[in-house]
Scaffold this motif. Sequence first.
Motif: not given
Ligand SMILES: Nc1ncnc2c1ncn2[C@@H]1O[C@H](COP(=O)(O)OP(=O)(O)OP(=O)(O)O)[C@@H](O)[C@H]1O
Length: 236
Positions: A24-26, A29-31, A49-58, A211-213
Motif C-alpha cells: 500500500f502507498y499509505q 488507503g488503497w492496497q 484490469g480496470a483503471s486504478g486496479s493496480g496494474k502499474t503498482t504491480l 494493457s486495456h486492449d
Molecule cells: N504514488 C501513489 N501514491 C498514492 N496512491 C497511488 C500512487 N500511485 C497509484 N496510487 C493509487 O493506487 C491505485 C492503483 O493505481 P495504479 O496506477 O497501479 O492503477 P492502474 O491499474 O495501473 O491504472 P491505469 O490503468 O489507470 O494506469 C489507485 O487507486 C491509485 O490512485
Amino acid sequence: MTLRAPVTDKPKIPAIELKQLLFFYQAGGWQLSLPELTLQSGQHLFVRGASGSGKTTLLNLLCGITKPVSGELNVNGQPLHTLSSRARDNLRAKHIGVVFQQLNLIPYLSVLDNALLSSHFAGIQKSEVLPRATTLLNRLGLSPELWHQAATTLSVGQQQRVAIARALLPKPTLLIADEPTSALDSDNRDTFMRLMLAEADSNGCTVIFVSHDQSLMQYFNSYLDMQQLAQGVKPC
Ligand SMILES: Nc1ncnc2c1ncn2[C@@H]1O[C@H](COP(=O)(O)OP(=O)(O)OP(=O)(O)O)[C@@H](O)[C@H]1O
C-alpha cells in the motif's frame, strides 16, 4: 568402483514467484493484496484490469522500483522483498527490461543513444552491443536516417519502438511492458507485437505485458486480469 549420481534435470527456477504479497502507498488507503503467482521462464503473460486496479503498482513491484510491505517476491530466484534499493536497481539494470507508459526517453539524446542506454547501465560495452542495436532498430521499423535525431522529434509510436529496443538490447531475462502500443495503429501494433515477442523468445525472455486492449490477448500464451490475480487464480 565409483558410483555416479544419476543425471537429473536441474529444477527450473520460476521467473516470478510471489506469495502473500501486500503493498500500500499509505496505511489505511488503497492496497494491493496478491495471494500467489508463479510464472515459468519464457512464459508470456497478458495482464488486464480496470483503471486504478493496480496494474502499474504491480509492475513497479515486479521490477523492484517499489518493495512489498509484506510477503515474498522472487524474480529469477532473487528475493526482491529482502534486497536493498541499490541491489534491486542493480538487478533491474542487468536482468529486467522495462517499458512504461511515459517511456522515459532522454529528450536530448539521439534515438541510437537512447536505445543504447540500458546496455550502458547493464555494463555492456558499446562496441559489443552496437551491431545488435542497429539490427534491432531496423527490425522495429526505425530506419538509419532516424538514429541520430533527438528521440523526442519522433512520433509517439516511433518513440514507443525506441523504448522497446532499449528494453530488449541487454537481452533481459524478464521484460515488463505497460501499455507500450497505445499510440500505434492496428498494422503497426501487429508488427510491433510480433517483433517484440519474437525478440523476447529468441532470448528465452519472460514477458509481462499490461494493457486495456483486449485484442492483444491473442499474442500471449497466458492471461490474467487483476481481479483473478487478487483471488489467487493461476494464469491460463
Ligand atoms: N504514488 C501513489 N501514491 C498514492 N496512491 C497511488 C500512487 N500511485 C497509484 N496510487 C493509487 O493506487 C491505485 C492503483 O493505481 P495504479 O496506477 O497501479 O492503477 P492502474 O491499474 O495501473 O491504472 P491505469 O490503468 O489507470 O494506469 C489507485 O487507486 C491509485 O490512485
